[in-house]
Design an enzyme around this catalytic site. Structure first.
Site, PDB file in Angstrom:
ATOM      1  N   SER B 371      37.045  43.661  35.228  1.00 17.15           N
ATOM      2  CA  SER B 371      38.350  43.702  34.430  1.00 17.15           C
ATOM      3  C   SER B 371      39.291  43.044  35.417  1.00 17.15           C
ATOM      4  O   SER B 371      39.728  43.498  36.566  1.00 17.15           O
ATOM      5  CB  SER B 371      38.896  44.797  33.915  1.00 17.15           C
ATOM      6  OG  SER B 371      39.955  44.535  33.321  1.00 17.15           O
ATOM      7  N   ASP B 372      40.016  41.901  35.232  1.00 15.56           N
ATOM      8  CA  ASP B 372      41.149  41.442  35.700  1.00 15.56           C
ATOM      9  C   ASP B 372      42.476  42.493  35.683  1.00 15.56           C
ATOM     10  O   ASP B 372      42.210  43.177  34.750  1.00 15.56           O
ATOM     11  CB  ASP B 372      41.764  40.458  35.071  1.00 15.56           C
ATOM     12  CG  ASP B 372      41.096  38.859  35.798  1.00 15.56           C
ATOM     13  OD1 ASP B 372      40.287  39.206  36.569  1.00 15.56           O
ATOM     14  OD2 ASP B 372      41.351  37.874  35.163  1.00 15.56           O
ATOM     15  N   LYS B 373      43.020  42.784  36.832  1.00 12.46           N
ATOM     16  CA  LYS B 373      44.142  43.518  36.405  1.00 12.46           C
ATOM     17  C   LYS B 373      45.006  43.197  35.521  1.00 12.46           C
ATOM     18  O   LYS B 373      45.403  43.785  34.680  1.00 12.46           O
ATOM     19  CB  LYS B 373      44.758  44.112  37.902  1.00 12.46           C
ATOM     20  CG  LYS B 373      45.526  45.283  37.804  1.00 12.46           C
ATOM     21  CD  LYS B 373      46.468  45.198  39.085  1.00 12.46           C
ATOM     22  CE  LYS B 373      47.877  44.550  38.559  1.00 12.46           C
ATOM     23  NZ  LYS B 373      48.648  44.253  39.634  1.00 12.46           N
ATOM     24  N   THR B 376      45.375  42.599  31.689  1.00 15.82           N
ATOM     25  CA  THR B 376      44.106  43.137  30.784  1.00 15.82           C
ATOM     26  C   THR B 376      44.456  44.687  30.968  1.00 15.82           C
ATOM     27  O   THR B 376      44.424  45.474  30.105  1.00 15.82           O
ATOM     28  CB  THR B 376      42.958  42.804  31.598  1.00 15.82           C
ATOM     29  OG1 THR B 376      42.766  41.500  31.518  1.00 15.82           O
ATOM     30  CG2 THR B 376      41.811  43.447  30.845  1.00 15.82           C
ATOM     31  N   LYS B 694      35.507  35.961  42.417  1.00 22.34           N
ATOM     32  CA  LYS B 694      35.311  36.822  41.009  1.00 22.34           C
ATOM     33  C   LYS B 694      33.893  36.286  40.817  1.00 22.34           C
ATOM     34  O   LYS B 694      33.090  37.210  40.065  1.00 22.34           O
ATOM     35  CB  LYS B 694      36.275  36.361  39.891  1.00 22.34           C
ATOM     36  CG  LYS B 694      37.752  37.119  40.259  1.00 22.34           C
ATOM     37  CD  LYS B 694      38.604  36.698  39.142  1.00 22.34           C
ATOM     38  CE  LYS B 694      39.892  37.227  39.424  1.00 22.34           C
ATOM     39  NZ  LYS B 694      40.954  36.582  38.551  1.00 22.34           N
TER      40      LYS B 694
END
EC number: 7.2.2.13
Lengths: 265, 1002
Positions: B371-373, B376, B694
């Site tokens: 998960s992107d911080k 999100t 990523k």
């Protein structure tokens, strides 16, 4: 607290590979299907209890009788024979004889002589069947001519009306037979005019009405020697009764029947 | 941001040679180890020499032609496409369609034979053939339309390709088609152009490019001929294919074209990651194979059997048609598509971004979520929380009326700090919001600058006025290379002719540029003691999970920089060192309220949640702890070291369950090291990561033996409700399929008994189609609206290997148990009707030969009555209608039991209105088909006596009771009796080998 045995048992239960398949699954299905079979039998039994042995629950699907001919031809409704070759019609004669067996005097001697021209309604508990003197079929009765006219080129075909429980024809029913081919006119029906006597109605069912004989009508097609080998189409219809239908778009045998005869030399 | 979303058929790349794949593989590895490019480090002359070109004259025409012939056109290779008609045919002839086509052809064949041999052939077969063909064509068109919609996604890459380019060849400027640009070409770009290829800049004038499509950096970046960074993505002297030139002009030498460009390789990377079909496609294919297998097996064996039993070829063919039609759930594929579409629409309503249908259910089988911080996990709405100045941490006052805890605002240091924060800030309030409270105003600008703007506006009054009093004369915007932002302003004091330089940025970078520090309004030298105080404050604020920014300023000496001095920001002609440090401000990006709960649910469902962020490791860790990604009590290697007071190197990394990995370490890791990290740590945070890194992480997760699906929801993509919905759609799809499949048994068994026991046919092909395409459709779709059972997210993620959409347990349940009860219900109605009309069950066996003989018009029933062919056929078709109605009746119960897997319907309730509507709809449709005048001619369905509707009721009731008992046992004995389950098992399952992945990156 779980005992050791419980733990063992539950691990057996939850282990998919040890104990369950196939043994228990098989057992499960055995029991399951056994139960279903029992349940099905039970519901069927209950259903059968609601039925009457003598009369079906519903008769609205056959309000009007169909017509059928004898002998039963091998292919569709086409009769082919050669008058000079007895083997070509031996099957037909045998069939007719078999069909007329219940109509012999011998068989009919226990049947009642009923008054002509009226419905023969009975109240029970014993239902009697009326005699159908085979002599009514005259030339087609087989009494004088064991070949039913086939050897002379004048074959007999019997027409019968389907049995329907409780059917009471109105008016004066008769079976009218005509040839579709204009040049072969000679079609005779017995009894006279193809009359069907009302005394044979109503029918009370296989169980009550033991020995019941359907009224018959015989059709005799006379082939002149010059017509040999020609196919003749004959149509028979119920006539003279308002509640016996003979015109239905889909049902070609409701109150009528059509057959073809080819007589060779 | 770059987005990768591909959906292509596995079959498409089947024929690409193996060699090609190996090459792709190597390219991928190249790219993941950062872009291998050396031109930026070479001098212009070296580059020209390397590409045999002249940096003034450019290539010669002939040379350019030669290279073009060698390298091919400068364009991304489009993904291999299948012609539209092939796709259409695949829909038309794939899966069940081929079975139905066979059925239709057999129908026409049978009709042809009948027409040839009989005088008066019945049109039944012709009619059925036409219906079957129509069904196939309509469902084929429907599926094709759906597929065409999803394949448009890939088209977005095509739009990235530039159209025209200005090249210099033989000293002449000329416009050429961008596809004709070759390596070594001299290219000129200007503001507004798309960069036609990867360029090594040889001269530039105020050139800025927008690299956001490549790196995600939204700030335009300056381009100049100098090499400023070892990393080609960071250096200034390279521009990339398909990025945009925002302003200025530049001239450069083409160093890579087409697929060899960085963008081209990312596009290849994306399609390389795509491993074939989506899980749902795989599942449906598996399911079709299963059903087709059953249909073909049954069809062929009964075809042979009927020939052995002495049926004619024609009869055997008609049986075959019947068995095929009964076995194929004609309406199912349409139901599945409708269910998926409905769910996607519902998710869109919940503000979940669903790009395509397949994404809906991919979520259901996710085991790792990266998960992107920002955006999100957190709200992406920054607020200033703390400040550090005068060697003290102050809490920011975020109340509208400044009534909260306050600090001494008269401090000179605070005034200086607020000036820097207000001036070195590009965010502005959008117009017309003067009456709206400051905190609620809309701001144009990035999140942290907006936070600063609001904070200063609240505490020091209008920032707009402040900016007007201190006119900006020059500015260097923030970029990821120098990690600071500075601007130069005139001072407020009209007597002071000095310029004020203000700067903000990453605290450590800012501190490096400072030699003094402002304390109580006085500049004091920045000694070791103050540096330590700074470090402590930085760690403390970072440890709170806040994003910390450092601020400094400098009054430029008037002698050196007199009024009107021309500041050059590209070629910095002023001092940016020995500044005066003023303070720190820290901002929080509060986690979304639902996130900790969602993370907890994911974790209890066995889903591993990995956080990927660009933040400082300390901040990242704090946020991870805040949302539960690092759970309470779990320590990182550093924590253990601190607790035991030993060096980090002495800690056994296996002891630490959690870990925080710095992004820059990633590129030095081997894939084995990454695997080890992913395997040995349950709670992982990647900090300071770039978009490229990523990809490395996602690839690493995909390599994991025990992971089944990796999802990288980008900014604003699906969050927890979406994943729950993903589970739900899979569950509900199973329910729909279980429901639809169950009625197959009462459809097939009539044929089997008809052939084997020689009874009149209990259920005809037309009535089967009425069930599959009529009464079953709405109820099956209504199951898609079914609410989740309470435990939906607590269950383990779907294991694609064992958790099939359709597995033997579902088949055993649907076919072996419920279907059998249904069949009995149907047969019971059939026997009742025949018996009540005079044909008792005992007389039926073996009656078929005479029953179906058109010439037998005096068939005797059990009561001595004689029936013509048509008369008994009407009874038979009435039986078909009653069997059909019975299936509807037993399907009521089936629908209700399919609502839940383990919960009782009394627990679940009947809240699904669509389902209730479905119940009434199928009943109304059945009544219509039975009673509507003309149906006897159109479909050969006849009116039923009211009592016949109730024949199947006991069986319907039995289904309901049986299933409630089954579920009760399941609830009482979780784990045991699991073979009784129709759906997934809930106890912890072994991890299977993953087989499907899907990557979407933002």
């Amino acid at each position: 607290m779980l005992s050791e045995g419980d733990i063992l048992f539950s691990s057996l239960l939850s282990s998919p590979s040890l104990f369950w398949p196939p043994g228990l699954i098989l057992l499960f299905y055995l029991v399951f299907y056994g139960f279903l079979a029992a349940l099905f039998s039970f519901t069927m039994w209950v259903m059968l209890q609601t039925l009457n042995d003598e009369v079906p629950k519903y008769r609205d699907q056959i309000p009007s009788p169909g017509l059928m001919v004898f002998p039963k031809p091998v292919t569709a409704l086409e009769y082919t024979f050669s008058r000079s070759d007895p083997t070509s019609y031996a099957g037909y004669i045998e069939d007719l004889k078999k069909f007329l067996k219940p109509y012999t005097l011998e068989e009919q001697k226990n049947l009642t002589v009923c008054p002509d021209g009226a419905l023969f309604e009975q109240k029970g508990p014993v239902y009697v069947a009326c005699q159908f003197p085979i002599s009514l079929l005259q030339a087609c009765s087989g009494m004088n001519d064991p070949d039913f006219g086939y050897s002379q080129g004048n074959p007999c075909i019997l027409v019968k009306m389907n049995r329907i429980i409780g059917l009471k024809p109105e008016g004066v029913p008769r079976i009218d037979c005509v040839s579709k081919n204009e040049d072969i006119p000679n079609v005779a029906v017995y009894p006279h005019n193809g009359m069907i006597d009302l005394k044979y109605f109503p029918y009370y069912g296989k169980k009550l009405h033991v020995g019941y004989l359907q009224p018959l009508v015989a059709v005799q097609v006379s082939f002149a020697p010059n017509n040999t080998g020609k196919e003749v189409t004959v149509e028979c219809k119920i006539d003279g009764s308002a509640n016996l239908k003979s015109q239905d778009d889909r049902d070609k045998f409701l109150g009528r029947v059509m057959f073809k005869i080819t007589a060779r030399a | 941001s770059y987005r990768i979303a591909t959906s292509q058929d596995k079959k498409d790349d089947k024929d690409s040679p193996k060699k090609n794949k190996g090459k792709e593989r190597r390219d991928l590895d190249d790219l993941k180890k950062e872009v291998a490019m050396t031109e930026h480090k070479m001098s212009v002359e070296e580059v020209c020499r390397k590409y045999n070109t002249d940096c003034v004259q450019g290539l010669t025409h002939s040379k350019a032609q030669e290279i073009l012939a060698r390298d091919g056109p400068n364009a991304l290779t489009p993904p291999p496409t299948t012609p539209e008609w092939v796709k259409f045919c695949r829909q038309l002839f794939g899966g069940f369609s081929i079975l139905l086509w066979i059925g239709a052809i057999l129908c026409f064949l049978a009709y042809g034979i009948q027409a040839g041999t009989e005088d008066d052939p019945s049109g039944d077969n012709l009619y059925l053939g036409i219906v079957l063909a129509a069904v196939v064509i309509i469902t084929g068109c429907f599926s094709y339309y759906q597929e065409a919609k999803s394949s448009k996604i890939m088209e977005s890459f095509k739009n990235m390709v530039p159209q025209q380019a200005l090249v210099i060849r033989e000293g002449e400027k000329m416009q050429v088609n961008a596809e004709e640009v070759v390596v070594g070409d001299l290219v000129e770009i200007k503001g507004g152009d798309r960069v036609p290829a990867d360029l090594r800049i040889i001269s530039a004038h105020g050139c800025k490019v927008d690299n956001s499509s490549l790196t995600g950096e939204s700030e335009p970046q300056t381009r100049s001929p100098d090499c400023t960074h070892d990393n080609p993505l960071e250096t200034r002297n390279i521009t990339f294919f398909s990025t945009n030139c925002v302003e200025g002009t530049a001239r450069g030498v083409v160093v890579a074209t087409g697929d060899r460009t960085v963008m081209g390789r990312i596009a290849t990377l994306a399609s390389g990651l795509e491993v074939g079909k989506t899980p749902i496609a795989i599942e449906i294919e598996h399911f079709i194979q299963l059903i087709t297998g059953v249909a073909v097996f049954l069809g062929v064996s009964f075809f042979i059997l009927s020939l052995i039993l002495g049926y004619t070829w024609l009869e055997a063919v008609i049986f075959l048609i019947g068995i095929i039609v009964a076995n194929v759930p004609e309406g199912l594929l349409a139901t599945v598509t409708v269910c998926l579409t409905l769910t996607a629409k519902r998710m869109a309503r919940k503000n979940c971004l669903v790009k395509n249908l397949e994404a809906v259910e991919t979520l259901g089988s996710t085991s790792t979520i990266c998960s992107d911080k920002t955006g999100t996990l957190t709200q992406n709405r920054m607020t200033v929380a703390h400040m550090w100045f005068d060697n003290q941490i102050h809490e920011a006052d975020t109340t509208e009326d400044q009534s909260g805890t306050s600090f001494d605002k008269s401090s000179h240091t605070w005034v200086a700090l607020s000036h820097i924060a207000g001036l070195c800030n590009r965010a502005v309030f959008k117009g017309g919001q003067d009456n709206i409270p400051v905190l609620k105003r809309d701001v144009a600008g990035d999140a942290s600058e907006s936070a600063l703007l609001k904070c200063i506006e609240l505490s020091s009054g209008s920032v707009k006025l402040m900016r007007e009093r201190n006119k900006k004369v020059a500015e260097i915007p923030f970029n990821s290379t120098n990690k600071y932002q500075l601007s130069i302003h005139e001072t407020e004091d009209p007597n002071d002719n000095r310029y004020l330089l203000v700067m903000k940025g990453a605290p450590e970078r800012i501190l490096d540029r400072c030699s003094t520090i402002l304390l109580q309004g006085k500049e004091q030298p920045l000694d070791e003691e103050m540096k330590e105080a700074f470090q402590n404050a930085y760690l403390e604020l970072g440890g709170l999970g806040e994003r910390v920014l450092g601020f400094c300023h400098y009054y430029l000496p008037e002698e050196q920089f007199p009024k009107g001095f021309a500041f050059d920001c590209d070629d910095v002609n002023f001092t940016t060192d020995n500044l005066c440090f003023v303070g720190l401000m820290s901002m929080i990006d509060p986690p979304r309220a639902a996130v900790p709960d969602a993370v907890g649910k994911c974790r209890s469902a066995g889903i591993k949640v990995i956080m990927v962020t660009g933040d400082h490791p300390i901040t990242a860790k704090a946020i991870a702890k805040g949302v539960g990604i690092i759970s309470e009590g779990n320590e990182t290697v550093e924590d253990i070291a601190a607790r035991l007071n030993i060096p980090v190197s002495q800690v056994n990394p296996r002891d630490a369950k959690a870990c925080v990995i710095h992004g820059t370490d990633l590129k030095d890791f081997t894939s084995e090291q990454i695997d080890e990290i992913l395997q040995n740590h349950t709670e992982i945070v990647f900090a300071r990561t770039s978009p490229q890194q990523k990809l490395i992480i996602v690839e690493g997760c995909q390599r994991q033996v025990c992971s089944e699906g990796v999802e990288l929801p980008g900014m604003g993509a699906c969050s927890e409700p979406a994943r729950a919905t993903g589970r739900l759609i899979f569950d509900n799809l199973k329910k729909s399929i279980a429901y639809t499949l169950t009625s197959n048994i009462p459809e097939i068994t009539p044929f089997l008994l008809f052939i084997m026991a020689n009874i009149p046919l209990p259920l005809g092909t037309i009535t089967i189609l009425c069930i599959d395409l009529g009464t079953d459709m709405v109820p099956a779709i209504s199951l898609a609206y079914e609410a989740a059972e309470s435990d939906i997210m607590k269950r383990q993620p779907r294991n694609p290997r064992t958790d099939k959409l359709v597995n033997e347990r579902l088949i055993s349940m649907a076919y072996g148990q419920i279907g059998m009860i249904q069949a009995l219900g149907g047969f019971f109605s059939y026997f009742v009707i025949l018996a009540e009309n005079g044909f008792l069950p005992g007389n039926l066996v073996g009656i078929r030969l005479n029953w179906d003989d058109r010439t037998v018009n005096d068939l005797e029933d059990s009561y001595g009555q004689q029936w013509t062919y048509e008369q008994r056929k009407v009874v038979e078709f009435t039986c078909h209608t009653a069997f059909f109605v019975s299936i509807v009746v037993v399907q009521w119960a089936d629908l209700i039991i399919c609502k839940t897997r383990r919960n009782s319907v009394f627990q679940q309730g009947m809240k699904n209105k669509i389902l209730i509507f479905g119940l009434f709809e199928e009943t109304a449709l059945a009544a219509f088909l039975s009673y509507c005048p003309g149906m006897d001619v159109a479909l050969r369905m006849y009116p039923l006596k009211p009592s016949w509707w109730f024949c199947a009721f006991p069986y319907s009731f039995l289904i309901f009771v049986y299933d409630e008992i089954r579920k009760l046992i399941l609830r009482r004995n979780p784990g045991a009796w699991h073979w009784l389950e129709s759906h997934r098992i809930s106890e912890p399952s072994n991890h299977g080998v993953f087989n499907s992945t899907k990557l979407r990156a933002a």
